[in-house]
Structure formats: C-alpha cells, structure tokens
Design an enzyme around this catalytic site. Sequence first.
Site, PDB file in Angstrom:
ATOM      1  N   LYS A 171       0.758  -1.136   0.007  1.00  0.00           N
ATOM      2  CA  LYS A 171       0.053   0.025  -0.068  1.00  0.00           C
ATOM      3  C   LYS A 171       0.895   1.322   0.088  1.00  0.00           C
ATOM      4  O   LYS A 171       2.052   1.327   0.598  1.00  0.00           O
ATOM      5  CB  LYS A 171      -1.064  -0.171   1.252  1.00  0.00           C
ATOM      6  CG  LYS A 171      -2.009   0.993   1.536  1.00  0.00           C
ATOM      7  CD  LYS A 171      -2.784   0.729   2.556  1.00  0.00           C
ATOM      8  CE  LYS A 171      -3.947   1.664   2.648  1.00  0.00           C
ATOM      9  NZ  LYS A 171      -4.873   1.410   3.733  1.00  0.00           N
ATOM     10  N   SER A 188      -9.499   1.897   2.867  1.00  0.00           N
ATOM     11  CA  SER A 188      -8.362   2.714   1.894  1.00  0.00           C
ATOM     12  C   SER A 188      -7.246   1.729   1.330  1.00  0.00           C
ATOM     13  O   SER A 188      -6.621   2.498   0.328  1.00  0.00           O
ATOM     14  CB  SER A 188      -7.692   3.556   2.972  1.00  0.00           C
ATOM     15  OG  SER A 188      -6.926   2.952   3.853  1.00  0.00           O
ATOM     16  N   SER A 189      -7.205   0.461   1.534  1.00  0.00           N
ATOM     17  CA  SER A 189      -6.367  -0.283   0.799  1.00  0.00           C
ATOM     18  C   SER A 189      -7.024  -0.880  -0.554  1.00  0.00           C
ATOM     19  O   SER A 189      -6.965  -2.006  -0.810  1.00  0.00           O
ATOM     20  CB  SER A 189      -5.990  -1.660   1.522  1.00  0.00           C
ATOM     21  OG  SER A 189      -5.569  -1.348   2.945  1.00  0.00           O
ATOM     22  N   GLY A 202     -11.472  -0.322   8.787  1.00  0.00           N
ATOM     23  CA  GLY A 202     -12.062  -1.458   7.901  1.00  0.00           C
ATOM     24  C   GLY A 202     -11.159  -1.309   6.589  1.00  0.00           C
ATOM     25  O   GLY A 202     -11.700  -2.088   5.766  1.00  0.00           O
TER      26      GLY A 202
END
Length: 596
Positions: free
Chosen positions: A150, A225-226, A248
Amino acid sequence: MIQQQLRRVLPEQEVDPSAVLALLCGSAAAVVVWKWLGKRQIQKKMEEARRTRDEGLKKMAKAVQQFREQVPHVQTDAVLSLPLLELTGRLREGSLSPRTVLYTYLEKALEVTQQTNCLRHFIPECEEQLQDIQQQKEKGLLYGVPVSIKDHIGHKGHLSTCGLVQCLGTPVQEDSVLVKVLKSQGAIPFAMTNVPQSLFNYDCSNPIFGQTFNPFNHQKSPGGSSGGEGALIAGGGSILGIGSDIGGSIRLPSSFCGLCGLKPTAERLSLSGASAPVNGILAVPCALGPMARDVDSLALCMKALLCQEMFWLDPTVPPIPFDEEVYSSSAPLRVGYYDTDGYFPLPPCMRRAVRETREALQAAGHQLVPFSPPRIHYVMTELFLKTFFADGGRAWLDLFTGDIVDPSLKSQVNSCKIPRLGKKLLALILKPLFPRLADYLSALGGMRSVKEMWNHHHQIEAYRTEFIARWRELRLDVVLCPVLGPAFTTGYPGKLLTAISSTMLYNVLNFPAGVVPVSTVTEADEEELKLYQGCCDDPWDRTLKQVCNMESGCGGGPGGAGRPVAVQCVALPWREELCLRLMKEVETLSREKSAA
C-alpha cells in the site's frame, strides 16, 4: 466607509476616491493572481507525480518485453493460477524461477492497472531484489514471491503520498520494518498501490492519481483505503499484498473484491516506517496486515513476518511467533454469531451469508452461540468518531490546505467545516427526527479539554472490558459476524461513513478480525432488497437503499447479481492464529458448498 477609515488613519491627507478604488481593484486582482498561482503550483506537482508514475509503468512494460523476448514460452496462466503455498513450493524446489514469476506478475499487473488504475508506482528496485535473493544463503518462507504494498508503507527511494499533494516532496529514506522483513524472507516488493486522499475513506480516489475501479465492475469501488491492493490482487496482478486498517481498510476492500484479508491486533506487526496523514492517534490504533486470494496465503505471510528479524528490528513488537498448532487444529470451536449490530443494518445478502455460514459451521460439528455486541451506536459516535475528530476535525482539514479536495470526500469535509457551535445546534435540531445523523454531527464537534480526552480514553478501556466480559461469559473462542458489502458504486462510500460500523468495532476493541468471501449476490437477494427499510428511516438509510437499488449498484438492480459476498471472523487480542483458523474453516465449507 473605507474613505472614512482612511481619514481616521491619515487625517491630514486628502483621500482620492479613484485612488481608493484602484487600490481595492489592485488588491482583488492580486488575490486572484495569488490563488491562480497556488492552483497552478498544485497542478504542476500533480502532473509531475503522474508523469513519474507513467514513466515507471513504461519501464515496467519495457522490462517485461525484454523478458518475453528472452523467455518466449512462459505458461503465464499456469503461473498465475498457482495458490501461494504451491507457488512457494515450486520456487523453493527450483521448478519455477523467481525471475519467471516476477515478470509474469509484472505483466499481469500492467494489464490490471490499465483496467482499474490500481498502481500508484512501480518499484524498479524489484530487479535488484531479484538478484539479491539468489545470493541469500537460506531461502526464506516467501522466497521469490512478488508482493505489492500500500502507498503509505515506506519503501526506500519512493514517496508515501497518502493521496495528498503535500506529501509529494521527499522520498522515503529507509525501508519500513515490514518491507525489510519481507525482503529478508525472500519476497520481492514490486509495486505500490493507490489509496483514497488522506486514507480516511473506504472508496479509492485522490486528485493526484485518480479513481481506482473494482476489477469485476468498473462502476463499482474496490473499497478502501487499501483499495489499490484489493483491485490489483482481485484482478490477478498480485498474489500477496500488504494493506493497513484503522476502520476497515483491509476488510472492506477484501469484502468488495472477493478476497481474504486479515487485520491483526495493532501491535502484532510493526508499524515502523508506515506514514500516517495525522500522527499520534493512539486510542484507536492502525494495524498492518496481509491481503490475498485464500486464507492459507494470509497464514503463510503472518508466519513469515512473525520472525526474529521483525522482533529485533522493532522491539516494541511482542516476540510472539506464529502458532502453527492453533492454526492447524481440528478441534471444534465455540463460535458466537450475530447478523446485525443494530446500528447500520446491512443489505440482505450480507446477513444471508452469516446465516448460511452459521448453519454450515454447526453441521460441521462446531457449537454456535447467539452473541449481541453491546451499544454499537455509542461506540461509533462516542468512541470511534470522537477519536479521529477530537479537535473538531481541524488536523484533518489542515491536510487539504494547498490541495484539491477529492469529490468523494467533499461531504465529509463540508461536515467538518461547520463551526463547533453550528454542529451542536444542528445536532439539537435534528435529534428528534434523525438521531444517528444528530449524534454524528455532535461527535464531529470533538472534545474541549484534556480532561475530556482522558475520560474518552477511559471510556474505550471500559468498553473493551465490558465486551471481553460478555465474550467470556459465553465461553466463546471466536465470533462470526457480517461485514459491509457488496461493493458500492464509486463515490457513495464518502456519503456513508458510518456504514462501516461492522468493521470499526474491532478497531476500537483492537481485536484481530478477518474477512472471507463465501457467496455471491443472488436474484433472491435483489428481490429481498426491495423491502429493505434500514432502522431509522433517515438520509443514511435512504442513501444505502438508493445505492443498492442502482443499476450496477451494491447488489441491487440489474447487474448486481454475482458480486462477492463475505463474512467477518473475529478473535480476542493476540489470537490471530485462532481468527485464521475460523477463516480457514469458513473458506473450506463455502468451497465445498460451491463444488457440490
């Protein structure tokens, strides 16, 4: 009026009205020019970042082409179809070379990012790492495995942007601990993936690198957000990725993209070298964790990372190696379960997934016990939101100074910009009609004193104690529960921040939690969705129903059937192996059902 003020300051001077007008016009023009120059500077920075990204992708394509010319007969599909455990076995025994595997995945990653815009940057040093692992005396557990990471997980020589213009400055000077350990285990980090602006969104869009799309349907979000990781792995362009999770952000992309993802206890894996847009938020900690196509891949990654190298590089990580015995056990489990948290009712398909998984686990000999998580409304507003907006959102809003706010974040930014008194007054007015919305606005007002913050930290500790006591009373090993999904249409996650109640709970508790795909949306789910009412008949319920009834929406309407549907598995802190054990059991049972 202005003339009178000037005369007070300069009483003996004759004030020429035309001079005053010229001064005002000149000042206004200067402000306009200054703003234009500022915006132009931002545009130049973004264009340079995109140009650097595109040049990297061209280098990637050139490297792949050269490999193809040298080794023209690679069975690409055969390599890409191998599960991680089988791939590592083939690499270690020598029947597959790390070079073949790396360039095969590079080629596929290029194809996937052309469709989904999931790559933020290619890591050209992967070719050096390819040479380095061949010099290692011992082959690590991830020998020759290409790994994506990421955006904000530091890799030497590369930016950690968090989707923000202000982070387009100095490249990272040193690998993060996690990257160092991956390399020591023989893995080859080859790409950094896209993220939403500021990371505080479960969509995946930023003004610099744009919107990332779900590989199964380009009108849908991959989650966040990944989200770049989710899109790349689900599209087949990576076999193993590392994401992060503070509400999450591993589990939602896994749910939206049909992947397996694990959020460990926050301190189980080192955070050293992973940047954050706002530092110092400790009450609800961030966790790094793996994402992959199956549970065994997550387990292998955790086993590889939980090694002496990590414990030596970061002494703050508890030296607890992976417990293979717990993961491999076949003893029956006592499983708590629930299909709604009472705060944000999820679409019917997600509740069906829990029900069917519960029945399958029970038929397999496990003991299932009803479990009700306490006071989720309170946890979302008083514990979770107040942690991140303790200052009324000022630190978060500061991130957008000298930046362009991504459209997917505008509703959140606008809510934060309301003055504290305005938030409180609006909350008071809305409370009788829309209590969830009122409490959300009140939470965004933040805290007013250090004493209030200390009390807030105490409330989180007290809630964890209460939750664990209820868990112990029922003598639970693990918990099965829902996760938000299926994939929303792009742009909608920013309008439904509080829909993440199913995942944020286990960030507040700091429990390990993972997601496993078990089913897909059916036509029956779509019919049942027409009856969805939510729980409060407020704007959020109506927005969720709207997005779920859209064409190509989150499971409803034409084009919704066939989207991945997942469940969430949870264990107590430091019991990642037990969480993975339940995930593996769920995965096995769902695959048996699909094959039947």
